[in-house]
Enzyme design. Structure first.
Site, PDB file in Angstrom:
ATOM      1  CE  LYS A 197      11.338 -52.273  33.308  1.00 33.25           C
ATOM      2  NZ  LYS A 197      11.210 -52.626  31.887  1.00 33.25           N
ATOM      3  NE  ARG A 219      11.542 -54.314  24.589  1.00 26.97           N
ATOM      4  CZ  ARG A 219      10.949 -54.000  25.742  1.00 26.97           C
ATOM      5  NH1 ARG A 219      10.591 -52.745  25.980  1.00 26.97           N
ATOM      6  NH2 ARG A 219      10.711 -54.933  26.651  1.00 26.97           N
ATOM      7  CE1 TYR A 251      11.568 -18.342  34.515  1.00 23.13           C
ATOM      8  CE2 TYR A 251      10.854 -20.400  35.549  1.00 23.13           C
ATOM      9  CZ  TYR A 251      11.816 -19.412  35.354  1.00 23.13           C
ATOM     10  OH  TYR A 251      13.033 -19.504  35.999  1.00 23.13           O
ATOM     11  CG  MET A 261      14.805 -27.247  37.448  1.00 26.59           C
ATOM     12  SD  MET A 261      16.493 -26.766  37.041  1.00 26.59           S
ATOM     13  CE  MET A 261      16.403 -26.734  35.253  1.00 26.59           C
TER      14      MET A 261
END
Length: 374
Positions: A38, A132, A265, A313
């Site tokens: 997954k 869960r 930044y 980013m």
């Protein structure tokens, strides 16, 4: 696509095969691996990992969503694929079309699945204490009643251990309690004349900490990829696990900062003396956590170098002062090895205040995955 262009992931097929053998060595002969691929195989690339594992003779897999299961089918995976999470009724046609096995997350959901009106293969989830998914283990009449639904083809029953990575006496006792509850449900079903289903409860730490390995499947997750969730986790099994993934990026440019000059930044890094910094072509959009920027390292030319300033980013800064001949195009290693130096996914996770599972599963889609045959 250009391989090893801006930033990329290298996958060691040899290490993956080695980890499979190590985990199979620990498990009983009758327990089959059901790898969890997954979240894009924990960031490694679901299609690449799935096909490699299938080539190694593994035929059972588990994923979180229908879409993940479809991706594996389209990649040529032919074995059993269990969907561990919720599937909306609008997607039940896809379950049937792609021959995916759905988890029954509780009794009401079993009714919804049955109302679809066509035969669906399912595994029944049992909640033994995580609270869960799954019908509560003490709701035995509800569990038993799931077998009365005519359109559900029940081929498995499973639960999930929530503190099998723990080392305290209390944690081990709770894990044993979960296993006891699960066995009790299976025993009641058998006494009711219900057979023909497989069982599974262990994930990676359940295997590595030697919790009752006598089930039909073991859902190998993070251990399959050769790392633990945290770098100092203690496990009972003597398993030689080897990292499958390396994460690398290119140096874009090299700059000199004078004393007092700042970079990035917020001008978050200020040079106390003349420093040489390199801009590296990877950032938080690729999965490098922005938090903890001042406490992390990369590898360059076989040396450990600090990441400085705020991670952007698409780029980050490394301080390469004193390292000769750093040039654009050089490979910087964020996870993996360079010379004798090494940074693991769990090292990066610890420096970022999280676990390796999160670091790996968040590695971005614009990172090309390249299989390396050692």
């Amino acid at each position: 696509m250009c391989q090893k262009g801006r930033a990329w992931i290298e996958l060691s097929r040899e290490n993956l095969a080695h980890n499979v053998r190590e985990l199979q060595r620990i498990l009983p002969k009758h327990t089959a691996m059901m790898p969890a691929i997954k979240a894009n195989a924990y960031g490694h690339g679901a299609a690449l990992v799935g096909k490699a594992l299938q080539d190694m003779g593994i035929s059972d897999f588990c994923v979180a969503t229908v879409q993940e299961g479809i991706e594996l089918r389209l990649a040529g995976i032919t074995g059993q694929i269990l969907v561990l999470g919720y599937t909306h009724p609008s997607q039940f046609n896809e379950l049937a079309h792609y021959n995916l096995v759905q988890t029954v997350i509780d009794y009401p959901y079993a009714q919804v699945l049955n109302d679809y009106g066509k035969a669906l293969p399912v595994h029944v989830g049992i909640d033994t204490g995580m609270r869960r998914l799954g019908e509560r283990s003490d709701a035995i009449e509800k569990i038993r009643a799931i077998w009365s639904f005519p359109h559900l083809k029940i081929t498995g029953v499973y639960s999930h251990l929530c503190v099998s990575d723990g080392t305290t006496a209390e944690e081990r006792a709770f894990t044993q309690l979960q296993i006891k509850r699960f066995r009790s449900v299976v025993d009641v079903l058998h006494k009711s004349g219900i057979y023909g289903f497989k069982t599974h409860i262990q994930s990676s730490y359940g295997i590595l900490n030697d919790y009752e390995p006598s089930f039909d499947y073991a859902r190998t997750g993070i251990a399959l990829y050769g790392v633990l969730s945290r770098p100092h986790d203690h496990v009972r099994a003597a398993a030689d696990l080897r990292p499958v993934l390396s994460l690398k990026a290119r140096v874009e440019c090299v700059k000199t900062l004078s004393p007092g000059e700042a970079a990035g930044y917020g001008r978050a890094f200020t040079a106390a003396s003349e420093r040489t910094i390199a801009v590296v072509s990877i950032g938080y959009a690729d999965g490098i956590p922005r938090n903890g920027s001042q406490t992390r390292y990369a590898l360059l030319h076989g040396q450990k170098v600090p990441i400085v300033g705020r991670i952007c980013m698409d780029q980050l800064f490394i301080d390469v002062t004193g390292i000769p001949n750093v040039a654009p195009g050089d490979e910087a290693v964020l996870i993996g090895s360079s010379g004798i130096q090494q940074i693991s996914a769990s090292d990066l996770a610890e420096q970022s205040g999280t676990i390796s599972n999160e670091i790996l599963s968040r590695l971005g889609s614009r990172l090309e995955r390249i299989e390396v045959r050692d």
